[in-house]
Scaffold this active site. Structure first.
Site, mmCIF file in Angstrom:
data_model
loop_
_atom_site.group_PDB
_atom_site.id
_atom_site.type_symbol
_atom_site.label_atom_id
_atom_site.label_comp_id
_atom_site.label_asym_id
_atom_site.label_seq_id
_atom_site.Cartn_x
_atom_site.Cartn_y
_atom_site.Cartn_z
ATOM 1 N N CYS A 332 0.837 -1.198 0.000
ATOM 2 C CA CYS A 332 0.000 0.000 0.000
ATOM 3 C C CYS A 332 0.878 1.257 0.000
ATOM 4 C CB CYS A 332 -0.984 -0.043 1.172
ATOM 5 S SG CYS A 332 -2.422 1.031 0.936
ATOM 6 N N HIS A 440 -3.594 -5.623 1.209
ATOM 7 C CA HIS A 440 -3.386 -5.944 2.623
ATOM 8 C C HIS A 440 -3.860 -7.372 2.894
ATOM 9 C CE1 HIS A 440 -2.379 -1.887 3.987
ATOM 10 N NE2 HIS A 440 -3.390 -1.419 3.272
#
Length: 506
Positions: A332, A440
């Protein structure tokens, strides 16, 4: 008629979240439909519900302990700090605005009606609600607009159990001081105390317990020992306390750069649970030695953390480690930092900023946040340490505001399935020494994690480790161990009695 009980604490990180998960597990084991609830959560660890709503990780793992699917109603307000003074306000799973502390304090009264409606909606569907407070109910400067501690207990008309941490010292002063600072009607809600994280012979506490019960009139329901269970932490306090030092010798050492605004460090729980992996959180450049993989994690403030990397010397240390042939991975915000260029015309006003340059990518920040659970497939051909993961299915979730475009020299790392369409995600260099993704929870996919760890083992000349380790089963065992310990050390029958005596119609 729904029963409820609320855990509040004498301070942050006293163990409320874990004990709430334990109660959820106990009630689930006893055949009760149980749900967790925390009206307001301040944390950078968040997750995504099946319907694409963002909520705190603590309530997600509490829902898992209760054997149910996470529902955003379990955490209607999520505050995600973006700096020392500002936080992103997420209401019912969607970004509402950014506010400073004073503005949010003024805004809170408008949330009471919505929070109560959400709580009542949830309570209608379950036999028991396990509520969790935040910090301490004795924050007397915040009392008049409280929506998460005694203010929430009043809205839910539920009894409170106070949790105190003996490991940090001064437990009896913390119990007495907390109760002394409450108004009488608030104290009357506190029906018991749990002393948490005790090490040693509990007999040494008996005289103190007798005195604190006499002084406060509140019974101590139990003394929980320090438990060696592998459960998620709600926020960065555990990192500050070096919970994840990882000193045990293992074949593979993975360094995670501890960014100032690190988010979703729960991404690495499954990795840390691998029997041959040691996790080290790194804050200083000189500590980045003798590692097999470096990971830049998620960040709530990518450009600020990128500046910190450079100012602290960590950027140079990461680049030097990469030049020595150690792979570097970004997730991310960390993925964005690994690229050539970050364009921010939305948040900071900093415009175009250079990244670390390990991936030939350009990231542009956007107004809208992507929040979704996804299934994905790793690319069919992956280089180096990632080769064994080629073509494997993985599952995870996205939480980001921006889009990253690959340039020459980068290949797509995986393909996501979103709304019936295939969408490329991530980037990997031809030698595999730089790899990034927005996904994630990637390491919760057992086959993927074992494949990449074995890839790191192969780089060191070590044989692959064949294991049947399943992270989902591991988590379930941890919940059961927690519940077993709580039944042994806490008067659970008394907690049932407390709930029954304060049962309210919904």
């Amino acid at each position: 008629m729904t029963q409820a009980v609320m855990l509040q604490g004498t301070a942050s990180d006293v163990g409320k979240s874990v004990l709430a998960a334990g109660l959820c597990r106990i009630f689930y084991q006893d055949g009760l439909r149980t749900a967790p609830f925390k009206s307001q959560n301040m944390a950078l660890n968040s997750g995504i519900t099946p319907d694409g709503k963002e909520m705190g990780r603590a309530q997600i793992f509490q829902a898992e302990a209760a054997g149910i699917t996470p529902d955003v109603r379990m955490n209607p307000v999520l505050l995600k700090p973006t700096s020392d003074r500002q936080a992103q306000v997420v209401l019912m799973g969607k970004v509402a605005t950014n506010m400073d502390a004073v503005s949010y304090h003024d805004y809170k009264p408008r949330l009471r009606e919505q929070i109560l409606a959400v709580y009542n909606s949830l309570a209608q569907e379950y036999d028991v609600i396990v509520l969790e407070g935040a910090g301490s109910p004795a924050e007397i400067n915040l009392r008049d607009r409280d929506i998460v501690n005694m203010g929430m207990a009043e809205m839910a008309q539920c009894p409170v159990i106070l949790v105190a941490d003996i490991d940090r010292g001064g437990v009896f002063a913390a119990i007495y001081g907390t109760l002394a600072l409450l108004h009488k009607q608030e104290r009357d809600r506190v029906k018991g105390v749990i002393i948490n994280k005790f090490r040693g012979d509990v007999a040494l506490l008996y005289s103190g317990i007798e005195q604190i019960e006499s002084l406060t009139g509140v019974p101590v329901l139990g003394v929980m020992p320090w438990l060696d269970v592998d459960l998620e932490d709600e926020d960065g306090v555990a990192l500050q306390n070096d919970k994840y030092r990882g000193n045990a010798p293992r074949d593979i050492t993975i360094a995670i750069v501890q960014l100032p605004h690190i988010s979703n460090f729960t991404d690495f729980n499954a990795l840390a649970a691998q029997p041959d992996v040691r996790i080290r959180y790194i804050r200083r450049p000189e500590a980045l030695t003798d590692v097999d993989l470096v990971i830049l994690p998620g960040s709530k403030n990518t450009l600020s953390d990128l500046a910190w990397l450079r100012e602290s010397g960590m950027a140079d240390a990461v680049l030097q480690t990469h030049r020595q042939g150690v792979p570097v991975m970004g997730i991310c915000g960390g993925y964005q930092m690994l690229g050539d260029t970050i364009v921010d015309e939305v948040e900071s006003g900093l415009g175009t900023q250079p990244g670390l340059g390990l991936l030939n990518t350009i990231t542009r920040f956007a107004q809208d946040k992507t929040t979704t659970q996804v299934n994905a497939t790793m690319s069919g051909e992956l280089p180096g340490w990632l080769a064994a993961a080629a073509g494997l299915p993985v599952r995870g979730y996205e939480i980001h505001m921006g889009e990253t475009v690959l340039q020459e020299g980068c290949c797509t790392a995986m393909t996501l399935q979103k709304n019936g369409c295939s969408v490329a995600d991530g980037a990997v260099t031809a030698d595999g020494l730089a790899f990034g993704t927005y996904l994630h929870g990637l390491f919760d996919s057992d086959a993927f994690t074992r494949a990449v760890v074995n890839g790191l083992r192969a780089r060191k000349g070590l044989a692959p480790w064949e294991t049947t380790f399943c992270y989902a089963d591991h988590k379930a065992r941890q919940f059961d161990l927690l519940a077993e310990a709580m039944r042994q050390h806490i008067d659970i029958d008394k907690i049932y009695t407390i709930m029954q005596q304060h049962q309210e119609p919904v």
